[in-house]
Design a protein around this motif. Structure first.
Motif, mmCIF file in Angstrom:
data_model
loop_
_atom_site.group_PDB
_atom_site.id
_atom_site.type_symbol
_atom_site.label_atom_id
_atom_site.label_comp_id
_atom_site.label_asym_id
_atom_site.label_seq_id
_atom_site.Cartn_x
_atom_site.Cartn_y
_atom_site.Cartn_z
ATOM 1 N N ASP A 284 0.830 -1.196 0.000
ATOM 2 C CA ASP A 284 0.000 0.000 0.000
ATOM 3 C C ASP A 284 0.878 1.266 0.000
ATOM 4 N N GLY A 285 2.115 1.110 -0.162
ATOM 5 C CA GLY A 285 2.999 2.271 -0.212
ATOM 6 C C GLY A 285 3.609 2.630 1.122
ATOM 7 N N ALA A 286 3.027 2.162 2.215
ATOM 8 C CA ALA A 286 3.552 2.486 3.544
ATOM 9 C C ALA A 286 4.204 1.279 4.201
ATOM 10 N N ALA A 287 3.626 0.098 3.992
ATOM 11 C CA ALA A 287 4.138 -1.113 4.625
ATOM 12 C C ALA A 287 3.706 -2.328 3.814
ATOM 13 N N HIS A 288 4.335 -3.461 4.111
ATOM 14 C CA HIS A 288 3.926 -4.711 3.476
ATOM 15 C C HIS A 288 2.692 -5.234 4.196
ATOM 16 N N ARG A 289 1.756 -5.763 3.442
ATOM 17 C CA ARG A 289 0.539 -6.337 4.013
ATOM 18 C C ARG A 289 0.017 -7.397 3.065
ATOM 19 N N LEU A 290 -0.904 -8.198 3.567
ATOM 20 C CA LEU A 290 -1.545 -9.193 2.715
ATOM 21 C C LEU A 290 -2.497 -8.517 1.742
ATOM 22 N N LEU A 291 -2.682 -9.141 0.597
ATOM 23 C CA LEU A 291 -3.709 -8.665 -0.328
ATOM 24 C C LEU A 291 -5.076 -8.918 0.286
ATOM 25 N N THR A 292 -6.023 -8.054 -0.006
ATOM 26 C CA THR A 292 -7.404 -8.341 0.381
ATOM 27 C C THR A 292 -7.988 -9.307 -0.639
ATOM 28 N N SER A 293 -9.098 -9.912 -0.304
ATOM 29 C CA SER A 293 -9.757 -10.827 -1.248
ATOM 30 C C SER A 293 -10.096 -10.110 -2.543
ATOM 31 N N SER A 294 -10.572 -8.885 -2.438
ATOM 32 C CA SER A 294 -10.929 -8.114 -3.633
ATOM 33 C C SER A 294 -9.718 -7.860 -4.516
ATOM 34 N N GLU A 295 -8.593 -7.519 -3.893
ATOM 35 C CA GLU A 295 -7.375 -7.272 -4.668
ATOM 36 C C GLU A 295 -6.916 -8.553 -5.367
ATOM 37 N N TYR A 296 -6.984 -9.679 -4.656
ATOM 38 C CA TYR A 296 -6.579 -10.959 -5.254
ATOM 39 C C TYR A 296 -7.504 -11.309 -6.425
ATOM 40 N N ILE A 297 -8.800 -11.144 -6.235
ATOM 41 C CA ILE A 297 -9.767 -11.452 -7.301
ATOM 42 C C ILE A 297 -9.500 -10.573 -8.516
ATOM 43 N N GLN A 298 -9.219 -9.291 -8.282
ATOM 44 C CA GLN A 298 -8.932 -8.359 -9.382
ATOM 45 C C GLN A 298 -7.685 -8.798 -10.150
ATOM 46 N N MET A 299 -6.634 -9.144 -9.428
ATOM 47 C CA MET A 299 -5.384 -9.539 -10.080
ATOM 48 C C MET A 299 -5.506 -10.895 -10.775
ATOM 49 N N SER A 300 -6.105 -11.856 -10.114
ATOM 50 C CA SER A 300 -6.194 -13.192 -10.707
ATOM 51 C C SER A 300 -7.193 -13.221 -11.859
ATOM 52 N N GLY A 301 -8.137 -12.316 -11.836
ATOM 53 C CA GLY A 301 -9.108 -12.237 -12.926
ATOM 54 C C GLY A 301 -8.476 -11.792 -14.228
#
Length: 122
Positions: free
Chosen positions: A1-18
């Protein structure tokens, strides 16, 4: 997110994998996840993969300048754009549930009116 490392949200994963695969060429896409974090628990990955996506809400708002600009274009009528917008789709999608809610409220009103009439007679 530009500030720290974090897990992807489900929505972000769905967007990328789609976006895996080539449109019109591949029947399906393949997503390869490479996890290099020993602290990451399998339950966290499962939550990301099986979670729900965030519901999209249209941010389309009709403004006077927009209508004036559309009127200036001779081939486009404002109602054409509005009726084909995602906002209109979402509003039309709500109609059946709103009709059920309206029928339920009308039923309650009729019941209350009948109850009130009975108590008024006593």
């Amino acid at each position: 997110d530009g500030a720290a490392h974090r897990l992807l949200t489900s929505s972000e994963y769905i967007q990328m994998s789609g976006r895996a695969g080539r449109r019109g060429l591949d029947e399906r896409g393949i997503v390869i996840m490479m996890v290099h974090d020993d602290k990451l628990q399998p339950s966290q990955i499962q939550s990301m993969l099986q979670g729900e996506s965030t519901r999209l809400v249209s941010q389309f708002h009709v403004t006077y300048p927009m209508l004036i600009q559309l009127k200036r274009l001779q081939d486009i009528e404002p109602h054409f754009i509005i009726h084909r917008s995602f906002m209109q789709f979402q509003k039309l999608d709500k109609i059946p549930s709103l009709q059920r809610k309206c029928q339920s409220l009308e039923s309650k009103i009729a019941h209350l009116s009948a109850t009130h009439a009975l108590t008024a007679q006593l």
